[in-house]
Every structure is written in structure tokens, then in C-alpha cells.
Design a protein around this motif. Structure first.
Motif, PDB file in Angstrom:
ATOM      1  N   TYR A   1       0.815  -1.209   0.000  1.00 57.86           N
ATOM      2  CA  TYR A   1       0.000   0.000   0.000  1.00 57.86           C
ATOM      3  C   TYR A   1       0.855   1.268   0.000  1.00 57.86           C
ATOM      4  CZ  TYR A   1      -4.594  -2.065   0.630  1.00 57.86           C
ATOM      5  OH  TYR A   1      -5.767  -2.734   0.451  1.00 57.86           O
ATOM      6  N   GLY A   2       2.152   1.127   0.101  1.00 59.55           N
ATOM      7  CA  GLY A   2       3.008   2.307   0.119  1.00 59.55           C
ATOM      8  C   GLY A   2       2.996   3.026   1.448  1.00 59.55           C
ATOM      9  N   VAL A   3       2.652   2.304   2.502  1.00 58.11           N
ATOM     10  CA  VAL A   3       2.617   2.917   3.831  1.00 58.11           C
ATOM     11  C   VAL A   3       4.046   3.146   4.311  1.00 58.11           C
ATOM     12  CG1 VAL A   3       2.035   2.467   6.227  1.00 58.11           C
ATOM     13  CG2 VAL A   3       0.409   1.948   4.442  1.00 58.11           C
ATOM     14  N   THR A   4       4.281   4.313   4.876  1.00 61.24           N
ATOM     15  CA  THR A   4       5.617   4.616   5.387  1.00 61.24           C
ATOM     16  C   THR A   4       5.497   5.177   6.794  1.00 61.24           C
ATOM     17  OG1 THR A   4       5.431   6.708   4.240  1.00 61.24           O
ATOM     18  CG2 THR A   4       6.822   5.034   3.219  1.00 61.24           C
ATOM     19  N   GLY A   5       6.655   5.479   7.348  1.00 61.83           N
ATOM     20  CA  GLY A   5       6.675   6.140   8.643  1.00 61.83           C
ATOM     21  C   GLY A   5       6.403   5.197   9.790  1.00 61.83           C
ATOM     22  N   PRO A   6       5.918   5.741  10.915  1.00 54.74           N
ATOM     23  CA  PRO A   6       5.683   4.897  12.088  1.00 54.74           C
ATOM     24  C   PRO A   6       4.753   3.726  11.799  1.00 54.74           C
ATOM     25  CG  PRO A   6       5.550   7.189  12.692  1.00 54.74           C
ATOM     26  CD  PRO A   6       5.696   7.153  11.213  1.00 54.74           C
ATOM     27  N   CYS A   7       3.814   3.882  10.880  1.00 57.51           N
ATOM     28  CA  CYS A   7       2.918   2.765  10.555  1.00 57.51           C
ATOM     29  C   CYS A   7       3.699   1.598   9.975  1.00 57.51           C
ATOM     30  CB  CYS A   7       1.851   3.216   9.564  1.00 57.51           C
ATOM     31  SG  CYS A   7       0.805   4.483  10.199  1.00 57.51           S
ATOM     32  N   LEU A   8       4.699   1.903   9.152  1.00 62.63           N
ATOM     33  CA  LEU A   8       5.506   0.835   8.558  1.00 62.63           C
ATOM     34  C   LEU A   8       6.454   0.256   9.607  1.00 62.63           C
ATOM     35  CD1 LEU A   8       6.321  -0.726   6.033  1.00 62.63           C
ATOM     36  CD2 LEU A   8       7.909   1.087   5.494  1.00 62.63           C
ATOM     37  N   ARG A   9       7.053   1.136  10.406  1.00 62.00           N
ATOM     38  CA  ARG A   9       7.984   0.655  11.423  1.00 62.00           C
ATOM     39  C   ARG A   9       7.252  -0.118  12.509  1.00 62.00           C
ATOM     40  NH1 ARG A   9      10.301   5.531   9.912  1.00 62.00           N
ATOM     41  NH2 ARG A   9       9.422   6.779  11.574  1.00 62.00           N
ATOM     42  N   GLY A  10       5.948   0.140  12.672  1.00 65.52           N
ATOM     43  CA  GLY A  10       5.161  -0.665  13.593  1.00 65.52           C
ATOM     44  C   GLY A  10       4.911  -2.061  13.071  1.00 65.52           C
ATOM     45  N   CYS A  11       5.209  -2.297  11.786  1.00 64.89           N
ATOM     46  CA  CYS A  11       5.097  -3.645  11.212  1.00 64.89           C
ATOM     47  C   CYS A  11       6.456  -4.332  11.190  1.00 64.89           C
ATOM     48  CB  CYS A  11       4.540  -3.588   9.799  1.00 64.89           C
ATOM     49  SG  CYS A  11       2.908  -2.905   9.693  1.00 64.89           S
ATOM     50  N   GLY A  12       7.413  -3.760  11.858  1.00 64.76           N
ATOM     51  CA  GLY A  12       8.709  -4.407  11.950  1.00 64.76           C
ATOM     52  C   GLY A  12       9.654  -4.119  10.801  1.00 64.76           C
ATOM     53  N   THR A  13       9.284  -3.233   9.880  1.00 62.87           N
ATOM     54  CA  THR A  13      10.158  -2.927   8.758  1.00 62.87           C
ATOM     55  C   THR A  13      11.008  -1.712   9.100  1.00 62.87           C
ATOM     56  OG1 THR A  13       8.357  -3.647   7.364  1.00 62.87           O
ATOM     57  CG2 THR A  13      10.217  -2.589   6.285  1.00 62.87           C
ATOM     58  N   ASP A  14      12.301  -1.896   9.044  1.00 63.01           N
ATOM     59  CA  ASP A  14      13.203  -0.820   9.421  1.00 63.01           C
ATOM     60  C   ASP A  14      13.440   0.078   8.214  1.00 63.01           C
ATOM     61  OD1 ASP A  14      15.044   0.828  10.426  1.00 63.01           O
ATOM     62  OD2 ASP A  14      16.498  -0.709  10.998  1.00 63.01           O
ATOM     63  N   TYR A  15      12.557   1.056   8.037  1.00 58.15           N
ATOM     64  CA  TYR A  15      12.700   1.941   6.893  1.00 58.15           C
ATOM     65  C   TYR A  15      12.457   3.356   7.359  1.00 58.15           C
ATOM     66  CZ  TYR A  15      11.924   4.145   2.378  1.00 58.15           C
ATOM     67  OH  TYR A  15      11.993   4.973   1.299  1.00 58.15           O
ATOM     68  N   ASP A  16      13.487   4.152   7.320  1.00 57.27           N
ATOM     69  CA  ASP A  16      13.414   5.533   7.752  1.00 57.27           C
ATOM     70  C   ASP A  16      14.275   6.326   6.786  1.00 57.27           C
ATOM     71  OD1 ASP A  16      13.915   8.020   9.024  1.00 57.27           O
ATOM     72  OD2 ASP A  16      13.296   7.143  10.922  1.00 57.27           O
ATOM     73  N   ILE A  17      13.695   7.386   6.203  1.00 53.02           N
ATOM     74  CA  ILE A  17      14.453   8.135   5.197  1.00 53.02           C
ATOM     75  C   ILE A  17      15.747   8.693   5.805  1.00 53.02           C
ATOM     76  CG2 ILE A  17      14.311   9.990   3.491  1.00 53.02           C
ATOM     77  CD1 ILE A  17      12.263   7.983   2.970  1.00 53.02           C
ATOM     78  N   ARG A  18      15.688   9.014   7.080  1.00 60.51           N
ATOM     79  CA  ARG A  18      16.884   9.561   7.722  1.00 60.51           C
ATOM     80  C   ARG A  18      18.026   8.558   7.683  1.00 60.51           C
ATOM     81  NH1 ARG A  18      14.406  11.129  13.378  1.00 60.51           N
ATOM     82  NH2 ARG A  18      13.304   9.197  12.963  1.00 60.51           N
TER      83      ARG A  18
ATOM     84  N   VAL B   1      16.506   3.815  14.996  1.00 61.67           N
ATOM     85  CA  VAL B   1      15.176   3.839  14.394  1.00 61.67           C
ATOM     86  C   VAL B   1      14.362   2.756  15.069  1.00 61.67           C
ATOM     87  CG1 VAL B   1      13.876   3.544  12.277  1.00 61.67           C
ATOM     88  CG2 VAL B   1      16.096   4.662  12.218  1.00 61.67           C
ATOM     89  N   PRO B   2      13.424   3.127  15.934  1.00 65.51           N
ATOM     90  CA  PRO B   2      12.671   2.092  16.653  1.00 65.51           C
ATOM     91  C   PRO B   2      11.707   1.356  15.734  1.00 65.51           C
ATOM     92  CG  PRO B   2      11.842   4.265  17.208  1.00 65.51           C
ATOM     93  CD  PRO B   2      13.013   4.475  16.305  1.00 65.51           C
ATOM     94  N   THR B   3      11.689   0.046  15.862  1.00 62.20           N
ATOM     95  CA  THR B   3      10.690  -0.750  15.133  1.00 62.20           C
ATOM     96  C   THR B   3      10.039  -1.729  16.095  1.00 62.20           C
ATOM     97  OG1 THR B   3      12.341  -2.389  14.548  1.00 62.20           O
ATOM     98  CG2 THR B   3      11.882  -0.683  12.916  1.00 62.20           C
ATOM     99  N   PHE B   4       8.813  -2.064  15.797  1.00 57.06           N
ATOM    100  CA  PHE B   4       8.094  -3.052  16.600  1.00 57.06           C
ATOM    101  C   PHE B   4       7.449  -4.056  15.665  1.00 57.06           C
ATOM    102  CE2 PHE B   4       8.652   0.401  19.427  1.00 57.06           C
ATOM    103  CZ  PHE B   4       8.804  -0.183  20.655  1.00 57.06           C
ATOM    104  N   GLU B   5       7.339  -5.289  16.148  1.00 64.53           N
ATOM    105  CA  GLU B   5       6.936  -6.390  15.270  1.00 64.53           C
ATOM    106  C   GLU B   5       5.433  -6.641  15.290  1.00 64.53           C
ATOM    107  OE1 GLU B   5       8.979  -8.162  13.418  1.00 64.53           O
ATOM    108  OE2 GLU B   5      10.859  -7.294  14.108  1.00 64.53           O
ATOM    109  N   GLU B   6       4.692  -6.023  16.215  1.00 67.52           N
ATOM    110  CA  GLU B   6       3.337  -6.512  16.474  1.00 67.52           C
ATOM    111  C   GLU B   6       2.335  -6.145  15.393  1.00 67.52           C
ATOM    112  OE1 GLU B   6       5.203  -5.168  18.658  1.00 67.52           O
ATOM    113  OE2 GLU B   6       5.319  -6.485  20.394  1.00 67.52           O
TER     114      GLU B   6
END
Lengths: 359, 370, 181
Positions: B218-235, B250-255
Motif C-alpha cells: 500500500y506504500g505505507v511509510t513512517g511509524p505505521c511501517l515501522r510498527g510492522c517491523g520494517t526498518d525503513y526511515d528516510i533519515r 530507528v525504533p521498530t516493533f513487530e506486532e
């Protein structure tokens, strides 16, 4: 003989004397006494509700590092009175397609049901509105008329012709019916302890040196105490159980479509209910009008004052809870009532029964 | 013999919004309900459409900058940063180091401010009203700092092509240092009051489940993506300004649920505090602006610059035809993409979950509609 | 006993595996106690905030102790810097502000030539303005300034159009363009 009953007795004797002089049947005196008492109590309740709304706004303000109302009167004490006045003169809007009769009856019924609860509250030693009847099923009566209010809510929610109102009303009905069960179970524990359903007797049963006789000091009544306050909070639709009017979900629940005086009735009745919870809680567990300084009170402070002080303390605690906690979801609410509070209620009854039998 | 009673039930279609307390602006959700369960949600957007991209085509490059503030109003500094970076890419300008540091500081302060609004509105949505005012109290402190630097409290217009409007005021660093000294303890307070609360957790955990594959498709980025455990941060993924010099995680969570997204944001605020502390230590002296011609006329070409906004990947794409005005400007608005995933998250939700999930996605309607 | 609303796991900052099985009675008691404790902690947080300094801005009060005051360089209402004695505007009527304004809310009608050039009319529609401050930055004579005056509400949108008399009168109060210090 407390101050209140002295005054009422004096008034009564005067009235009886006048009746005899003018040849009016004595029954008239009884009727008059009741009417005066009812008027006094309704006026008092309305005044207390205004104070509550003001307190709630102040407490919430202070908790949120705000000041709360500051404009009308010194530190804003007339704010709620002005708001009530504003509601009185506001236009009364009935939405198109609404059931006019139900829309009007709903808030009235809710308000009346809320007021009925005050009839049996023992304000002081032998100072109950139902003068001769310290109703021997007082506590049962309170819960019974409390649940009549649901019908008013459903009427309002259905009659508004608004889906949000309907959802709120249905939620409210489900919630109030569910939480009545654990609340009654908690009350039964106290009734078992006091061996009476009369509120006056429950209070007199708590007499002891200073405040040692209060039921809140008996460990086997702690579980009913907690159950009662959880269930009672849910009964009066306050956070964390305010899902019927959850403003972030259902706009304003069952009173979405209400304005003016009808809204004010809902609003007043809600706070009146909260005060009933405070009064009943104080009566059941904290010695009602009994003075914590010993019985009879060495300073001659009327029991009315103590009851008020206890009820206010309880209500302020409820406010504190309200401005701290988030709200539960509707399924969690039901699960809490039926899966946790209900078994806990039975457990509480069991514990109290065992303690009373063997200890 | 069995008796069967059938109750005829119907689905209930209600409009949540555009005037609703918790749709965060003017979002309309057409919700189909089966009792309290959600059958279908259709977000209807466009109520706040303001032609942000078309406006750019009639304005010069400098003139458009104040508009960049205005579409994602909670992240005005981040928007300016993306736009300014894109124009500087077109012009081939490299800003001074001090300017770069200040830009990062502004972006991170804005991230904290935006996450505070997220905390506040989420708290309000789930019924914890006090959190709302606590967060706004802290946000006011940041806005005071922004006001000191830029002269405005919400729509700053502080960054300029090739530099900044002005250097930081004298007391800015002290003020920021003071804020950073007490802010972490305030985060702990929110943690105690909201995040660790049993009721809040039961409202958020397992709600709004959304897998990492879905998020990526879906092209979701940001905290929504990192909340799915994907470590993706433009920084991290495409570093800009001085982020490579800074130490942060870059905090990520798997839940994959609303709680995970919530925790990502809470942790990001702590990381932003770390970044700001490092920036304060490393802030070099020097000019804040480089010379830019008064009439900006980039060569024909195109540029895409992206930053990590509090909501995800915020991109600014500019096509220049060699004139004073952009030929075409496009915003890659993170909220728009994140909102697309909202109906998927709301599968089998309760009515009450709708607002909790919407809060956890943290959309800004100005960002969605542009 | 199925108690799905009390799913038992402790959240840490690191990823945790979520337990899907039903909690045992001991675990359930632990969850209830933990939940009660979390509520007590929350009550403590609101309690200490009860005693914190109140942050309310008591807005209509003029007392700076009660009320927020704009910092120097705040972008508020406009003024044209004017000599107090002669009443002469510093503005040279170059119309650069008019040209840079993204909203097109400024209209300058210049008069005279060379050194004598000055604005005959100067309109700023504050209702259209978005207070970006580009006009102040672009001014070559440092004649236009934005003041900390933020209370510009009126009952009539026509009153929001600032003409040259208004701007001159406001400009008497300021000697220099107000900037962030």
C-alpha cells in the motif's frame, strides 16, 4: 435528636396546631410535609448538581494544569449557574422525523427516575423524606428506580431519529442492565452484614467508637466495596465506562439531538445520579450520617453535614478517576461485567456468608 | 424438536464525519455496521482540498515557500525542508553547515510537536482527556521556541532557499536545552498515564492488525511501517542534511497493531530528544545563508527530495522548465498513502476501534487532501 | 474460562511474542493486580499534575504575568515606518512588496520621481494576507515592518484593509524594522 428532626418536628407541630384551629384534616399536614420535603430535596439536589458541575470543571482544570472557569464571579463560581440559565433560555430543537412524544418524555423520565432515588436517603438520624417509612427495602428501592432511568435513555435515543443516538441508547441499556447485577451482589453483602435492607438500619448498624464501626473497615467487605464502586461508576455512565456517550465515538450518544432544557434535564439527572452513588456509597460503607468524631457527635455537627462530606469525597474521587482513565470498548465492558465482576460478586457473597456464619 | 427464532437484522450505514469529533479534521468515513461490528469502511476524502500543487505553477519559487507550510500544518518545518531541498537540488546549491544543523533541529522539534499532537488526539479518542492537555502544554513550549526563531507559532516560513530567514535568536539554545532537560521525564509521565495503562493497552493491542507485506504494497511509510517491523526511515535509508553525523536509533516493533505504531512514536520522541541534544553540542558557528540570486531561474530539469516527516516519507517533486515558476510540483504526502490502508486495518473492528485505529495512523487531513 | 480482553503479556520496548493461549488463574490474578497498579500509577500522575503550576493564559488580561506576549520579530499587523516629527514615510514606493506578495494583497500607488518618489496610496488587505513576511524581507528601504500586534479581529472584513493613513499612524510607534534578535 438531631437538628434537622427538631426543625421538622417543630414545623410539623405548628402545622398540626394550625390545622386543628382551622378544622382541616390532619392528612393535609402529611401531604404538605411531603411536598415541602420533596421541594426542599429537589432544590437541594439541583443546587448540589450545580456545585458538582462547577467542581468537576475546576478539578478537571487543575488536573490538566488549567485553571478551569475563572470569568463569572470570583474564581468562576457562578459559571455553572449561568450555564444552566443559558440552557433554560435556549431554543428547544426537535429534529425532523423525530418521535416528538418520546423525544420529550425521555429526559423527563430520566430526570424523575434520578430524583426518586433521593426519597429514601437517610440524611440524618430519622430524617428521611418518606417520613414514617424508613422504607424497609430502601436499598432495593434505590436500585429499582435507578434502572427505570434506562427507559428514559432508550426513549430519547430512539425518539431522536439519529443513528448515533440509537447506538448510544442501546449501549447504555446493555451496560446498565449488565452492571446492575454485580452492583446488587455487592449490595447484598452489605445487607447480609447489616441484616436489613433499610438504609437507616444499615447506618445504625455501623455505630461504634469513632469511625471503627464503618463497614469499610471490615476486610470481608472490601471486595464488595470495590465491586460496588466499579459497578456504580458504570451505572452512572462515567469514565472509564462512559461508552453510551463516548464523545469521540458516538458524538454525544443518546443526547446528541437534545438542546436547551431537555439537554439540561439529561445533564442534571446524570449528575444527580452521580450524587446518589456518592450518597449510597457513603451510607453502605462509610457510616452514612454517623460522625467520625463519635456518636453522638461531641461538636453537635449535624449528621447531614457528615453525609454530605462523605458523598462529596466519593464524588471527587470519581472525578479524579474520570480525568485519568481512558474508556473501555463495548465488548470489554461486557466481558468485565459478566466474566469478572459477576464471579467476583458471588465470591464476595460466599466470603461474607462464611465470615458471618463462623466468625 | 427445535424451535428456531429468527431475528431480522439489518446493516446500519452511518456517516462518521465530515463533522465528527474524532475524524481529525474533515474526513468522512462511510461506515457499515452490523451491530457494533464494522463491516466496511470507505474513507471519503477531498473536503480540505486546496490545490496546493496547482498553486505552485503560478508562483515563483520563493513565493511558494509559505504555501509549503500550509498543507501538512503539523509538520510545517518538514514540508519547508523537503521543498527547499528540492529547489536547492535544482539549483545545485549546498547550504552552510550551521544552516544544515539548524534545519535538522527544526525538523526534529517539529517531529516532537507533531507526535505530541498525535498523543494528545489519541488520548482524547480513547477517552483519556487529560493526556490531551498535557501534550499540548509541552507542545506550547516548542511553539514558543519556534516563535522566538521564526516569528510565528504554526506556519513558520523560516527556511529559505539556500539558507534560513535569520539566525537563531540568542536565547534559543538555552531555551531548547531547558526544554530537553525536562521533556524526557514528561514522556515517562505519558508512558505511565497512557501507554502502560491496562485499559489503554486492551484498547490498542491486537487492534488494527496490518502485515508488513500489506504495508509495503500500500506504500505505507513512517511509524505505521515501522510498527510492522520494517526498518525503513528516510533519515537512514536516504540520509539528508547532517543525519549521517548523528547517532540515533530507528525504533521498530513487530506486532503490526495500533499499539506497535503508538510505541514507535513514543520511542521516536525520545530519539528526537537525543538528536536535538547532539545538535546543540555540535552546532557550528558561521553564516546561515548562502548567496542566492534574487530571481531564481533553475535550469530545465527535475528534482525529487524526500524527508522523514512524522507521518512517513514526505517527498517533493519539482519539474522546472527554466522559468521563474515551477512547471509542475507534486507532493508525496504520507498521510494519503497511510489512509489507503485504513479500511484494511479496520477489518472486524468494533466501532470504538475505528477511532483508535484512525488515531494510531495519525493522518493530517491537510496532508491527505493537499 | 476465556478472557480474551485480558491478553497476558508484558510489553517491553523490544519485540515480544504474543501469547495466544488462555491465562491460568494465577496469571489472571497477576493481570488484574497489574492492571490495578497501572491505574494507581495513572492516578498518581494526575495527582502530581493537580499541584503543578497552571499554564492557562488568561487572555484578555493585559498583565504580562498572566498572558502570553509576542516575542520581538513576531509577524503580526503591519506598519510603515514614519518620522515622528515630519510624518514623512520611509517608503520609496518601489512596489517590490507588491510584486513579491504571493497572495497579491498589497497595492502601492507611487507618486513623484527619483528622490521624491513616495507612495500616494498603500493598501494591505490583512484579511487576505498570510503573514509570510516576504514583503518585509524584500523592502530595500527597510520601510515596511510587521508588528507584534496580533489582535486584528473586526466585525467587518472591509476594516481589515489597511490604508496609508493607518499604516503611517502605526508606523509612528516604531523606529526600525522589528526583527528576531
Amino acid at each position: 435528636m438531631s437538628l434537622l428532626s427538631q426543625i421538622s418536628n417543630w414545623l410539623r407541630l405548628t402545622a398540626e396546631g394550625l390545622c386543628q384551629r382551622w378544622g382541616i384534616p390532619l392528612l393535609f399536614v402529611d401531604l404538605l410535609a411531603w411536598m415541602v420535603a420533596v421541594a426542599v430535596i429537589i432544590g437541594l439536589v439541583l443546587l448540589i448538581v450545580l456545585i458538582f458541575v462547577y467542581l468537576e470543571r475546576k478539578v478537571s482544570g487543575y488536573i490538566q494544569t488549567r485553571l478551569g472557569p475563572m470569568r463569572v464571579g470570583p474564581i468562576g463560581i457562578f459559571q455553572t449557574a449561568m450555564d444552566a440559565l443559558k440552557l433554560l433560555i435556549k431554543e428547544d430543537i426537535v429534529p425532523r422525523g423525530a418521535d416528538k412524544i418520546l423525544h420529550t418524555l425521555g429526559p423527563i423520565l430520566f430526570f424523575v427516575a434520578a430524583m426518586l432515588g433521593y426519597v429514601v436517603i437517610p440524611w440524618d438520624d430519622k430524617a428521611i423524606i418518606a417520613k414514617y417509612v424508613d422504607l424497609n427495602i430502601g436499598i432495593l428501592y434505590v436500585t429499582a428506580v435507578g434502572s427505570v432511568g434506562i427507559i428514559g435513555i432508550i426513549m430519547g435515543g430512539w425518539g431522536s431519529n439519529n443513528k448515533w443516538s440509537l447506538l448510544g441508547a442501546i449501549r447504555s441499556a446493555a451496560q446498565m442492565i449488565s452492571y446492575e447485577v454485580p452492583m446488587l451482589l455487592a449490595i447484598i453483602c452489605v445487607v447480609m452484614q447489616a441484616e436489613s435492607m433499610s438504609l437507616g438500619r444499615i447506618v445504625t448498624g455501623q455505630q461504634g467508637a469513632y469511625l471503627s464501626g464503618w463497614y469499610c473497615w471490615r476486610p470481608w467487605l472490601w471486595l464488595p466495596l470495590i465491586l460496588f464502586f466499579i459497578a456504580a461508576t458504570a451505572e452512572v455512565n462515567r469514565v472509564p465506562f462512559d461508552i453510551p456517550e463516548a464523545e469521540s465515538e458516538l458524538v454525544a450518544g443518546y443526547h446528541t439531538e437534545y438542546s436547551g432544557m431537555k439537554f439540561a434535564l439529561f445533564f442534571l439527572a446524570e449528575y444527580a445520579n452521580v450524587f446518589v452513588v456518592g450518597l449510597i456509597g457513603a451510607t453502605l460503607f462509610f457510616g452514612g450520617w454517623l460522625s467520625p468524631l463519635g456518636h453522638p457527635d461531641p461538636l453537635h455537627i449535624p449528621g447531614f453535614f457528615w453525609l454530605m462530606a462523605k458523598a462529596f469525597a466519593i464524588v471527587i474521587f470519581l472525578m479524579w478517576i474520570r480525568w485519568t482513565l481512558p474508556r473501555l470498548r463495548v465488548d470489554q465492558l461486557m466481558a468485565l461485567a459478566w466474566k469478572l465482576l459477576l464471579p467476583a460478586g458471588f465470591l464476595a457473597i460466599f466470603i461474607v456468608a462464611v465470615v458471618l456464619l463462623y466468625i | 424438536m427445535t424451535t428456531e427464532t429468527r431475528t431480522r437484522t439489518e446493516e446500519l450505514t452511518i456517516n462518521m464525519g465530515p463533522q465528527h469529533p474524532s475524524t481529525h479534521g474533515v474526513l468522512r468515513l462511510v461506515v457499515t455496521l452490523d451491530g457494533e461490528r464494522v463491516v466496511q469502511v470507505i474513507p471519503d476524502i477531498g473536503y480540505l482540498h486546496s490545490s496546493m500543487e496547482k498553486i505552485a505553477e503560478r508562483l515563483t519559487y520563493q513565493q511558494y515557500l509559505p504555501y509549503a507550510d500550509r498543507y501538512d500544518y503539523l509538520n510545517a518545518m518538514g514540508n519547508e525542508l523537503a521543498y527547499v531541498m528540492a529547489v536547492e537540488k535544482l539549483l545545485g546549491i549546498e547550504p552552510t553547515p550551521r544552516c544544515q544543523f539548524i534545519r535538522v533541529m527544526m525538523a526534529e522539534m517539529n517531529r516532537i510537536a507533531s507526535h505530541l499532537v498525535y498523543f494528545a488526539t489519541l488520548g482524547n479518542d480513547v477517552g483519556a482527556v487529560s493526556v490531551f492537555l498535557y501534550c499540548f502544554r509541552e507542545r506550547e513550549a516548542i511553539l514558543d521556541l519556534f516563535e522566538a526563531a521564526s516569528g510565528q507559532r504554526l506556519l513558520y516560513h523560516y527556511l529559505r532557499i539556500g539558507g534560513l530567514r535569520n539566525d537563531l535568536p540568542d536565547d534559543f539554545c538555552a531555551g531548547l536545552g531547558h526544554f530537553l532537560s525536562y521533556f524526557p521525564s514528561r514522556i515517562d509521565e505519558y508512558d505511565k498515564l497512557l501507554t502502560k495503562n491496562r485499559i489503554f493497552r486492551s484498547r490498542m493491542e491486537g487492534v488494527g492488525h496490518f502485515s508488513a507485506e500489506d504495508a509495503l504494497s500500500y506504500g505505507v511509510t513512517g511509524p505505521c511501517l515501522r510498527g510492522c517491523g520494517t526498518d525503513y526511515d528516510i533519515r537512514r535509508a536516504d540520509p539528508y542534511c547532517v543525519y549521517p553525523q548523528l547517532d540515533f536509533t530507528v525504533p521498530t516493533f513487530e506486532e503490526c497493531d495500533a499499539m506497535a505504531r503508538h510505541l514507535v512514536r513514543q520511542e521516536e520522541m525520545r530519539q528526537s530528544v537525543r538528536i536535538l541534544q547532539q545538535c546543540l553540542e555540535m552546532l557550528p558557528e558561521g553564516d546561515v545563508s548562502v548567496k542566492v540570486p534574487r530571481r531564481i531561474k533553475p535550469d530545465p530539469g527535475e528534482a525529487y527530495a524526500r524527508v522523514e516527516s512524522p507521518r512517513g516519507e514526505l517527498g517533493c517533486y519539482i519539474v522546472s522548465d527554466g522559468s521563474e515558476k515551477p512547471y509542475r510540483l507534486h507532493w508525496r504526502a504520507p498521510s494519503f498513502y497511510n489512509l489507503q490502508a485504513y479500511p484494511v486495518m479496520c477489518k472486524d473492528a468494533w466501532v470504538a476501534d475505528l477511532v483508535a485505529i484512525l488515531g494510531s495512523v495519525d493522518i493530517v487531513l491537510g496532508d491527505v487532501d493537499r | 474460562m476465556r478472557l480474551s480482553f485480558l491478553n497476558a503479556e508484558r510489553r517491553t520496548l523490544m519485540p515480544v511474542h504474543r501469547s495466544r493461549r488462555e491465562p491460568t488463574v494465577a496469571e489472571l490474578l497477576l493481570i488484574i493486580l497489574e492492571g490495578a497498579w497501572s491505574i494507581v500509577v495513572g492516578l498518581y500522575v494526575t495527582f502530581i499534575n493537580f499541584w503543578r503550576t497552571k499554564v492557562t493564559d488568561r487572555y484578555p488580561h493585559r498583565d504580562p504575568a498572566l498572558n502570553w506576549q509576542p516575542r520581538p520579530g513576531y509577524r503580526g499587523d503591519f506598519a510603515l515606518i514614519t518620522d515622528r516629527e515630519t510624518g514623512k514615510l520611509r517608503c520609496i514606493g518601489c512596489q517590490q512588496c507588491q510584486n513579491i506578495c504571493p497572495d497579491g494583497c498589497i497595492l502601492v500607488v507611487p507618486e513623484g520621481k527619483g528622490k521624491e518618489r513616495h507612495p500616494k496610496e498603500f493598501y494591505i488587505d490583512a484579511g487576505l494576507c498570510m503573514y509570510c513576511g516576504l514583503c518585509v524581507e524584500v523592502c530595500p528601504a527597510d520601510a515596511l515592518t510587521m508588528t507584534p500586534d496580533y489582535e486584528t479581529a473586526t466585525d467587518d472584513p472591509r476594516k481589515l484593509v489597511r490604508d496609508i493613513d493607518y499604516l503611517r499612524e502605526r508606523g509612528m510607534e516604531y523606529d526600525e524594522v522589528l526583527r528576531v534578535q
